[in-house]
Design an enzyme around this catalytic site. Structure first.
Site, PDB file in Angstrom:
ATOM      1  N   PHE A  31     -37.516   6.402  14.975  1.00 16.19           N
ATOM      2  CA  PHE A  31     -36.063   6.375  15.135  1.00 16.19           C
ATOM      3  C   PHE A  31     -35.633   5.391  16.198  1.00 16.19           C
ATOM      4  O   PHE A  31     -36.448   4.768  16.870  1.00 16.19           O
ATOM      5  CB  PHE A  31     -35.525   7.775  15.436  1.00 16.19           C
ATOM      6  CG  PHE A  31     -35.894   8.346  16.789  1.00 16.19           C
ATOM      7  CD1 PHE A  31     -37.165   8.849  17.028  1.00 16.19           C
ATOM      8  CD2 PHE A  31     -34.958   8.392  17.813  1.00 16.19           C
ATOM      9  CE1 PHE A  31     -37.503   9.388  18.265  1.00 16.19           C
ATOM     10  CE2 PHE A  31     -35.282   8.928  19.060  1.00 16.19           C
ATOM     11  CZ  PHE A  31     -36.558   9.430  19.282  1.00 16.19           C
ATOM     12  N   ALA A  88     -44.393   2.809  20.142  1.00 16.69           N
ATOM     13  CA  ALA A  88     -43.692   3.246  18.932  1.00 16.69           C
ATOM     14  C   ALA A  88     -42.704   4.347  19.294  1.00 16.69           C
ATOM     15  O   ALA A  88     -43.031   5.266  20.048  1.00 16.69           O
ATOM     16  CB  ALA A  88     -44.692   3.755  17.906  1.00 16.69           C
ATOM     17  N   LYS A  89     -41.504   4.249  18.747  1.00 20.93           N
ATOM     18  CA  LYS A  89     -40.510   5.299  18.982  1.00 20.93           C
ATOM     19  C   LYS A  89     -40.601   6.258  17.798  1.00 20.93           C
ATOM     20  O   LYS A  89     -39.805   6.193  16.858  1.00 20.93           O
ATOM     21  CB  LYS A  89     -39.120   4.650  19.104  1.00 20.93           C
ATOM     22  CG  LYS A  89     -38.124   5.507  19.856  1.00 20.93           C
ATOM     23  CD  LYS A  89     -36.895   4.702  20.218  1.00 20.93           C
ATOM     24  CE  LYS A  89     -35.755   5.602  20.654  1.00 20.93           C
ATOM     25  NZ  LYS A  89     -36.002   6.384  21.852  1.00 20.93           N
ATOM     26  N   ALA A  90     -41.640   7.102  17.843  1.00 20.04           N
ATOM     27  CA  ALA A  90     -41.933   7.986  16.709  1.00 20.04           C
ATOM     28  C   ALA A  90     -41.577   9.426  17.055  1.00 20.04           C
ATOM     29  O   ALA A  90     -41.782   9.870  18.191  1.00 20.04           O
ATOM     30  CB  ALA A  90     -43.411   7.894  16.350  1.00 20.04           C
ATOM     31  N   TYR A 148     -42.422  12.518  20.610  1.00 23.92           N
ATOM     32  CA  TYR A 148     -41.435  13.050  21.549  1.00 23.92           C
ATOM     33  C   TYR A 148     -41.728  14.470  22.011  1.00 23.92           C
ATOM     34  O   TYR A 148     -41.066  14.983  22.918  1.00 23.92           O
ATOM     35  CB  TYR A 148     -40.018  12.890  20.999  1.00 23.92           C
ATOM     36  CG  TYR A 148     -39.484  11.530  21.407  1.00 23.92           C
ATOM     37  CD1 TYR A 148     -38.716  11.382  22.544  1.00 23.92           C
ATOM     38  CD2 TYR A 148     -39.835  10.397  20.700  1.00 23.92           C
ATOM     39  CE1 TYR A 148     -38.293  10.138  22.963  1.00 23.92           C
ATOM     40  CE2 TYR A 148     -39.422   9.144  21.117  1.00 23.92           C
ATOM     41  CZ  TYR A 148     -38.646   9.025  22.243  1.00 23.92           C
ATOM     42  OH  TYR A 148     -38.241   7.792  22.670  1.00 23.92           O
TER      43      TYR A 148
END
Ligand code: PPE
Length: 308
Positions: A35, A156-158, A162
């Site tokens: 995202f 990576a913005k995975a 989070y």
């Protein structure tokens, strides 16, 4: 939770309450989504999205790390976002694009699952509070380490990654702090749960570099450029935990948070917001709101369709 009229889901504009997925969506079980967090600001030229192209580039890279092709081109996502902002009637908003593995076979191999996409927008105020933005937040060094590059992909913005930030955030909030600062697996300072971190000492600005498992924050990059333009020496280097307290000033940067001073770390007052943080906050705010000619190319102005 503030809402909006419409969400863009897999190529269509649907009502906010109808933007739904199946409970066996792969990403819901295994965190196989990527995202972005983006913001649009009201400017003299209309609503303008800050560094939109950079965010879409990072989205594409995050997807690639997890073997996903974007199901829509970056240009399609860009135009869909423009239309979404206009149709929801927003002048400024937070923008959340999400790309994920959808309903299909269960099990850990996601390669047969469809890749889906959505963009949502809503009005999101000061992420760490108005008071925090003005006078600084209280942070705690987390007992959790930031995800190691040996196990996951810090760049990576995975979505699944989070859980690391969620654990650190819960720990800090339950202990009465506003935010957590995570160290990396080498015990160096890494970042906040959703922000990059900077320390200012004797006029030098330091921030952890790429080998410190950071997310390559777009606001981090912007603030480095602005600080250098203002004549500051900015160094990307290892930052020791003790430097958070030795520093004259500490601040955080991120899309949701923007630029937020840190006033205390582990119950020790630092001295922020000091003059450097204040100056950068002002210059950064000018860039975000289109008041700075120098950084005008960072803004993706949302075209307003003529009513003819
Ligand atoms: N580190 C992390 C872990 C992170 O999530 C963010 C953004 C940053 C650094 C700063 O990156 P950038 O926004 O490109 O400058 N965090 C997003 C998600 C926040 C949320 O609660 O959700 C954001 O700020 O949109």
């Amino acid at each position: 939770m503030p809402t909006a009229d419409l969400i863009w889901l897999n190529g269509e504009f649907v009502a906010w309450e109808d933007a739904k997925v199946h409970v066996l969506t792969h990403s819901l079980h295994y965190g196989t989504g990527v995202f972005e967090g983006v913001r649009a600001y009201e400017t003299e030229r209309g609503a303008a999205i800050f560094r939109h192209a950079d965010h879409l580039d990072r989205l594409e890279k995050s997807a690639a790390f997890y073997y996903m092709d974007l199901p829509y081109s970056k240009e399609q996502l860009r135009e869909a976002t423009h239309e979404l902002i206009v149709r929801n009637g927003f002048k400024s908003c937070y923008i959340r694009p999400l790309v994920w593995r959808g309903y299909g076979p269960m099990g850990l191999n996601p390669l047969e699952n469809p890749v889906e996409a959505m963009v949502a927008v809503w009005e999101w105020g000061a992420y760490l509070g108005e008071e925090g933005k003005r006078n600084g937040v209280r942070a705690k060094v987390s007992s959790w380490r930031r995800i190691s590059p040996e196990s996951l992909i810090p760049h990576a913005k995975a979505t699944g990654q989070y859980l690391n930030s969620v654990l650190a955030k819960i720990e800090s909030v339950k202990a009465g702090y506003d935010e957590a600062i995570l160290l990396d697996d080498k015990n160096h300072v890494c970042e906040g749960t959703g922000e990059n971190v900077f320390v200012v000492r004797e006029g030098e600005i330091a921030t952890p570099g790429h080998t410190a498992s950071i997310l390559d924050g777009i606001n981090r990059r912007s603030v480095i450029e602005i600080a250098e333009d203002l004549g500051y020496r900015v160094v990307e280097r290892d930052v020791m935990r003790s430097e958070l307290v030795l520093a004259d000033e500490v601040f955080l940067t991120g899309t949701a948070a923007e630029l937020v001073p840190v006033r205390e770390v582990d119950d020790i007052e630092i001295g922020s917001p000091g003059p450097v943080t204040r100056q950068l906050q002002q210059a950064f705010d000018d860039a975000l709101h289109g008041r700075s000619e120098r950084y005008a190319e960072w803004l993706d102005v949302v075209p307003v369709p003529s009513r003819a």
